[in-house]
Enzyme design. Sequence first.
Site, PDB file in Angstrom:
ATOM      1  N   GLY A 144      37.396  44.097  35.546  1.00  0.00           N
ATOM      2  CA  GLY A 144      36.171  43.312  35.424  1.00  0.00           C
ATOM      3  C   GLY A 144      36.303  42.020  34.638  1.00  0.00           C
TER       4      GLY A 144
ATOM      5  N   ASN B 190      45.503  38.148  46.967  1.00  0.00           N
ATOM      6  CA  ASN B 190      44.726  38.864  45.946  1.00  0.00           C
ATOM      7  C   ASN B 190      43.567  38.002  45.439  1.00  0.00           C
ATOM      8  OD1 ASN B 190      44.232  40.909  43.832  1.00  0.00           O
ATOM      9  ND2 ASN B 190      45.041  39.339  42.460  1.00  0.00           N
TER      10      ASN B 190
ATOM     11  N   TYR C 294      37.837  36.043  45.347  1.00  0.00           N
ATOM     12  CA  TYR C 294      36.838  34.971  45.488  1.00  0.00           C
ATOM     13  C   TYR C 294      35.829  35.292  46.595  1.00  0.00           C
ATOM     14  CZ  TYR C 294      40.027  32.181  42.587  1.00  0.00           C
ATOM     15  OH  TYR C 294      40.816  31.723  41.566  1.00  0.00           O
TER      16      TYR C 294
HETATM   17  C1  LIG Z   1      42.193  36.992  40.799  1.00  0.00           C
HETATM   18  C2  LIG Z   1      41.874  37.572  39.415  1.00  0.00           C
HETATM   19  C3  LIG Z   1      41.369  36.469  38.491  1.00  0.00           C
HETATM   20  C4  LIG Z   1      40.769  38.647  39.568  1.00  0.00           C
HETATM   21  O1  LIG Z   1      40.489  39.190  38.296  1.00  0.00           O
HETATM   22  P1  LIG Z   1      40.377  40.763  38.027  1.00  0.00           P
HETATM   23  O2  LIG Z   1      40.035  40.934  36.594  1.00  0.00           O
HETATM   24  O3  LIG Z   1      41.594  41.442  38.534  1.00  0.00           O
HETATM   25  O4  LIG Z   1      39.156  41.158  38.982  1.00  0.00           O
HETATM   26  P2  LIG Z   1      37.846  42.009  38.577  1.00  0.00           P
HETATM   27  O5  LIG Z   1      38.300  43.337  38.064  1.00  0.00           O
HETATM   28  O6  LIG Z   1      36.957  41.224  37.686  1.00  0.00           O
HETATM   29  O7  LIG Z   1      37.179  42.190  40.007  1.00  0.00           O
HETATM   30  C5  LIG Z   1      35.849  41.759  40.300  1.00  0.00           C
HETATM   31  C6  LIG Z   1      35.451  42.297  41.649  1.00  0.00           C
HETATM   32  O8  LIG Z   1      36.342  41.759  42.644  1.00  0.00           O
HETATM   33  C7  LIG Z   1      36.989  42.825  43.344  1.00  0.00           C
HETATM   34  N1  LIG Z   1      38.388  42.466  43.568  1.00  0.00           N
HETATM   35  C8  LIG Z   1      39.297  42.035  42.665  1.00  0.00           C
HETATM   36  N2  LIG Z   1      40.486  41.828  43.264  1.00  0.00           N
HETATM   37  C9  LIG Z   1      40.303  42.165  44.562  1.00  0.00           C
HETATM   38  C10 LIG Z   1      41.153  42.207  45.698  1.00  0.00           C
HETATM   39  N3  LIG Z   1      42.430  41.855  45.623  1.00  0.00           N
HETATM   40  N4  LIG Z   1      40.627  42.594  46.895  1.00  0.00           N
HETATM   41  C11 LIG Z   1      39.330  42.937  47.018  1.00  0.00           C
HETATM   42  N5  LIG Z   1      38.466  42.942  45.948  1.00  0.00           N
HETATM   43  C12 LIG Z   1      38.949  42.563  44.760  1.00  0.00           C
HETATM   44  C13 LIG Z   1      36.907  44.019  42.418  1.00  0.00           C
HETATM   45  O9  LIG Z   1      36.966  45.222  43.119  1.00  0.00           O
HETATM   46  C14 LIG Z   1      35.567  43.803  41.741  1.00  0.00           C
HETATM   47  O10 LIG Z   1      34.539  44.271  42.570  1.00  0.00           O
HETATM   48  P3  LIG Z   1      33.168  44.927  41.974  1.00  0.00           P
HETATM   49  O11 LIG Z   1      32.430  43.785  41.298  1.00  0.00           O
HETATM   50  O12 LIG Z   1      32.469  45.472  43.158  1.00  0.00           O
HETATM   51  O13 LIG Z   1      33.607  45.970  41.002  1.00  0.00           O
HETATM   52  C15 LIG Z   1      43.113  38.277  38.814  1.00  0.00           C
HETATM   53  O14 LIG Z   1      43.589  39.250  39.709  1.00  0.00           O
HETATM   54  C16 LIG Z   1      44.273  37.341  38.475  1.00  0.00           C
HETATM   55  O15 LIG Z   1      44.288  36.749  37.400  1.00  0.00           O
HETATM   56  N6  LIG Z   1      45.255  37.220  39.378  1.00  0.00           N
HETATM   57  C17 LIG Z   1      46.476  36.470  39.102  1.00  0.00           C
HETATM   58  C18 LIG Z   1      46.207  35.005  38.882  1.00  0.00           C
HETATM   59  C19 LIG Z   1      45.593  34.315  40.054  1.00  0.00           C
HETATM   60  O16 LIG Z   1      45.984  34.508  41.197  1.00  0.00           O
HETATM   61  N7  LIG Z   1      44.606  33.472  39.731  1.00  0.00           N
HETATM   62  C20 LIG Z   1      43.942  32.660  40.695  1.00  0.00           C
HETATM   63  C21 LIG Z   1      44.719  31.435  40.947  1.00  0.00           C
HETATM   64  S1  LIG Z   1      43.854  30.415  42.118  1.00  0.00           S
END
Ligand SMILES: CC(C)(COP(=O)(O)OP(=O)(O)OC[C@H]1O[C@@H](n2cnc3c(N)ncnc32)[C@H](O)[C@@H]1OP(=O)(O)O)[C@@H](O)C(=O)NCCC(=O)NCCS
Length: 169
Positions: free
Chosen positions: A104, A135, A140
């Site tokens: 989250g 991912n 997004y």
């Molecule tokens: C992308 C990123 C910021 C997401 O953050 P996170 O803390 O893992 O995601 P969260 O736990 O807050 O997820 C929020 C919601 O999105 C959903 N979600 C997250 N990743 C997902 C995925 N790969 N596929 C589908 N849903 C996803 C979660 O299930 C959650 O849903 P909910 O609100 O129904 O519970 C994180 O994975 C990250 O830092 N990735 C590496 C860096 C990166 O790629 N940054 C973006 C560069 S453009």
Amino acid sequence: MTIKQCTLEDSRNLQEISFETFNETFKDQNSPENMKAYLERAFNLKQLEKELSNISSQFFFVYFNNEVAGYLKVNTNDAQTEEMDEESLEIERIYIKNKFQKHGLGKYLLNKAMEIAMESNKKKIWLGVWEKNENAIAFYMKMGFVQTGAHSFYMGDEEQTDFIMTKTL
Ligand SMILES: CC(C)(COP(=O)(O)OP(=O)(O)OC[C@H]1O[C@@H](n2cnc3c(N)ncnc32)[C@H](O)[C@@H]1OP(=O)(O)O)[C@@H](O)C(=O)NCCC(=O)NCCS
């Protein structure tokens, strides 16, 4: 979890988490040379201090159990990396360390960006995401962003395509 806006004094911590999260995210799909070139250009201390001093950019750390677990960078006005109008806010960077993902924290930072955008009467939030970063794209989309365009991005000497994704507020 808690959140804190970064100041100039955070430049070294910002550099550390920027290196760590960028490496974790992209090293498996990019050459070491291109990674090194990008990291040195984007995250050298002078560059980060310049960005921290820009009044149209804001950085935030999110903490989990007193450890910096991730960070957010948002831009408005001419700090945006593409020409966009004054009613737009860009999420330039949103990174959560691997071990803290899917708890989250990403959503928490994204909500922070939305809060800033709404407080300053912005009409949309946009970002660029590498087309191969499935991912992040899935995250997004879950958060209500849709693809509205594409642009080029240079990782070292390799031209890559970023999707532009937008959420209307
Ligand atoms: C992308 C990123 C910021 C997401 O953050 P996170 O803390 O893992 O995601 P969260 O736990 O807050 O997820 C929020 C919601 O999105 C959903 N979600 C997250 N990743 C997902 C995925 N790969 N596929 C589908 N849903 C996803 C979660 O299930 C959650 O849903 P909910 O609100 O129904 O519970 C994180 O994975 C990250 O830092 N990735 C590496 C860096 C990166 O790629 N940054 C973006 C560069 S453009």
